[in-house]
Design a protein around this motif. Structure first.
Motif, PDB file in Angstrom:
ATOM      1  N   SER A  80       0.815  -1.216   0.000  1.00 34.30           N
ATOM      2  CA  SER A  80       0.000   0.000   0.000  1.00 34.30           C
ATOM      3  C   SER A  80       0.849   1.266   0.000  1.00 34.30           C
ATOM      4  O   SER A  80       0.365   2.339  -0.351  1.00 34.30           O
ATOM      5  CB  SER A  80      -0.920   0.015   1.230  1.00 34.30           C
ATOM      6  OG  SER A  80      -1.762  -1.111   1.254  1.00 34.30           O
ATOM      7  N   SER A  82       4.111   1.291  -1.478  1.00 35.85           N
ATOM      8  CA  SER A  82       5.217   1.045  -2.403  1.00 35.85           C
ATOM      9  C   SER A  82       4.712   1.177  -3.833  1.00 35.85           C
ATOM     10  O   SER A  82       3.578   0.796  -4.138  1.00 35.85           O
ATOM     11  CB  SER A  82       5.799  -0.358  -2.187  1.00 35.85           C
ATOM     12  OG  SER A  82       6.284  -0.511  -0.875  1.00 35.85           O
ATOM     13  N   LYS A  83       5.560   1.702  -4.694  1.00 31.20           N
ATOM     14  CA  LYS A  83       5.164   1.909  -6.090  1.00 31.20           C
ATOM     15  C   LYS A  83       4.972   0.588  -6.818  1.00 31.20           C
ATOM     16  O   LYS A  83       4.085   0.441  -7.650  1.00 31.20           O
ATOM     17  CB  LYS A  83       6.220   2.741  -6.807  1.00 31.20           C
ATOM     18  CG  LYS A  83       6.415   4.137  -6.245  1.00 31.20           C
ATOM     19  CD  LYS A  83       7.568   4.844  -6.931  1.00 31.20           C
ATOM     20  CE  LYS A  83       7.845   6.206  -6.296  1.00 31.20           C
ATOM     21  NZ  LYS A  83       9.025   6.869  -6.909  1.00 31.20           N
ATOM     22  N   ASN A  84       5.823  -0.367  -6.507  1.00 29.30           N
ATOM     23  CA  ASN A  84       5.759  -1.675  -7.149  1.00 29.30           C
ATOM     24  C   ASN A  84       6.501  -2.686  -6.278  1.00 29.30           C
ATOM     25  O   ASN A  84       7.041  -2.333  -5.222  1.00 29.30           O
ATOM     26  CB  ASN A  84       6.349  -1.640  -8.569  1.00 29.30           C
ATOM     27  CG  ASN A  84       7.740  -1.041  -8.599  1.00 29.30           C
ATOM     28  OD1 ASN A  84       8.635  -1.463  -7.864  1.00 29.30           O
ATOM     29  ND2 ASN A  84       7.928  -0.010  -9.428  1.00 29.30           N
ATOM     30  N   ASP A  87      10.174  -1.784  -5.587  1.00 28.30           N
ATOM     31  CA  ASP A  87      10.282  -0.660  -4.664  1.00 28.30           C
ATOM     32  C   ASP A  87      10.111  -1.145  -3.234  1.00 28.30           C
ATOM     33  O   ASP A  87      10.850  -0.731  -2.331  1.00 28.30           O
ATOM     34  CB  ASP A  87       9.232   0.398  -5.005  1.00 28.30           C
ATOM     35  CG  ASP A  87       9.268   1.597  -4.060  1.00 28.30           C
ATOM     36  OD1 ASP A  87      10.364   2.154  -3.868  1.00 28.30           O
ATOM     37  OD2 ASP A  87       8.218   1.955  -3.516  1.00 28.30           O
ATOM     38  N   LYS A  91      12.926  -1.002  -0.174  1.00 33.72           N
ATOM     39  CA  LYS A  91      12.648  -0.396   1.131  1.00 33.72           C
ATOM     40  C   LYS A  91      12.867  -1.399   2.261  1.00 33.72           C
ATOM     41  O   LYS A  91      13.427  -1.062   3.305  1.00 33.72           O
ATOM     42  CB  LYS A  91      11.198   0.114   1.173  1.00 33.72           C
ATOM     43  CG  LYS A  91      10.939   1.339   0.309  1.00 33.72           C
ATOM     44  CD  LYS A  91       9.472   1.744   0.380  1.00 33.72           C
ATOM     45  CE  LYS A  91       9.200   2.968  -0.467  1.00 33.72           C
ATOM     46  NZ  LYS A  91       7.751   3.328  -0.458  1.00 33.72           N
ATOM     47  N   TRP A 170       4.104  -9.153  -0.524  1.00 35.05           N
ATOM     48  CA  TRP A 170       3.471  -8.455  -1.639  1.00 35.05           C
ATOM     49  C   TRP A 170       2.188  -9.163  -2.082  1.00 35.05           C
ATOM     50  O   TRP A 170       1.093  -8.622  -1.973  1.00 35.05           O
ATOM     51  CB  TRP A 170       4.435  -8.330  -2.817  1.00 35.05           C
ATOM     52  CG  TRP A 170       3.850  -7.607  -4.004  1.00 35.05           C
ATOM     53  CD1 TRP A 170       3.180  -8.157  -5.078  1.00 35.05           C
ATOM     54  CD2 TRP A 170       3.842  -6.192  -4.236  1.00 35.05           C
ATOM     55  NE1 TRP A 170       2.776  -7.186  -5.948  1.00 35.05           N
ATOM     56  CE2 TRP A 170       3.167  -5.967  -5.462  1.00 35.05           C
ATOM     57  CE3 TRP A 170       4.346  -5.099  -3.532  1.00 35.05           C
ATOM     58  CZ2 TRP A 170       2.997  -4.696  -5.992  1.00 35.05           C
ATOM     59  CZ3 TRP A 170       4.164  -3.824  -4.068  1.00 35.05           C
ATOM     60  CH2 TRP A 170       3.494  -3.627  -5.280  1.00 35.05           C
TER      61      TRP A 170
END
Length: 248
Positions: A80, A82-84, A87, A91, A170
């Motif tokens: 929610s 993170s860009k993808n 990413d 992080k 993810w």
């Protein structure tokens, strides 16, 4: 055939180390073990995960943060925020490194009773160790590969621990079904978990964070749980009382 056996063995042995020792023990303390037994499982984690060894200390602290701040800006790995997928992985890696290197500013309560064997933490995280395991994998493939395409599996060996992590962190927050309404996006990724040794029952786990058996419904078999029960029966570990209750 040797390559396939090696890949499957590495997949499930690495995954067992992650779900049994790093997740259910280090982060959640669903069972206890003596100091010698803890060191044995440190070594097994180092052997099973190899080049992708994940610090039990850093994993335990980070996973506790995930449960405390799931799907918020303070979650170390939330789709929610993170860009993808990549990413989020980046992080997570940065968060992990801060904890490993003791330069984080995380509250002490998240670090309480998390295992931290300095020698193994340093050995497993060293680049000499990681490169050594990587060379060993390459040599095994060199001697046993029957076709060139199987070398495409090597990156998975190199990053086995993070690969397992991203499948849950993810995909199990984006796809699947829910048995319970929880305050985050955790879902059960697979109705029959043949791939992740119970880890894919992520919604169940977020509802009952201290429960050693991640399966709830009749079809949700958690392959790691019978191992925990056996080790507890043999008095190698001690499962906490009421940790095998059925809720559904």
């Amino acid at each position: 055939m040797a390559i396939l056996i090696f890949f499957v063995a590495h997949w499930y042995l690495s995954l067992f180390a992650q779900t049994f020792f790093l997740h259910r023990y280090s982060a959640h303390k669903m069972f206890t073990m003596g100091p010698i037994t803890e060191k044995v499982f440190y070594w097994l984690t180092f052997i099973f995960q190899g080049s992708s060894f994940l610090s039990p200390y850093a994993y335990g602290v980070m996973h506790r943060l995930h449960h405390a701040h799931a799907d918020t800006a303070e979650d170390p790995h939330s789709p929610s925020f993170s860009k993808n997928l990549f990413d989020m992985m980046w992080k997570t890696k940065n968060y992990y490194q801060e904890i490993v290197n003791k330069v984080d500013h995380i509250e002490a309560k998240f670090k309480k009773n998390v295992p931290n064997w300095a020698f193994m933490e340093k050995l497993g995280d060293s680049w000499v160790s990681r490169l050594g395991w990587g060379v060993a994998y390459i040599m095994f493939y060199y001697y046993f590969a029957e076709s060139y395409w199987v070398f495409l599996l090597l990156p998975i060996h190199f990053l086995m621990g993070p690969v397992h992590g991203v499948i849950i962190n993810w995909f199990a927050h984006k796809y699947g079904y829910r048995n319970y309404d929880v305050d985050d996006t955790a879902k059960n990724l697979l109705p029959i978990d043949f791939l992740m040794m119970g880890e894919s029952y992520h919604n169940n786990h977020h509802k009952f964070g201290g429960r050693a058996n991640f399966g709830i419904k009749w079809h949700e078999f958690d392959p790691t749980y019978p191992v925990i029960k056996l080790l507890s029966f043999l008095k190698i570990i001690k499962l906490k009382p009421n940790n095998d209750l059925n809720y559904m």
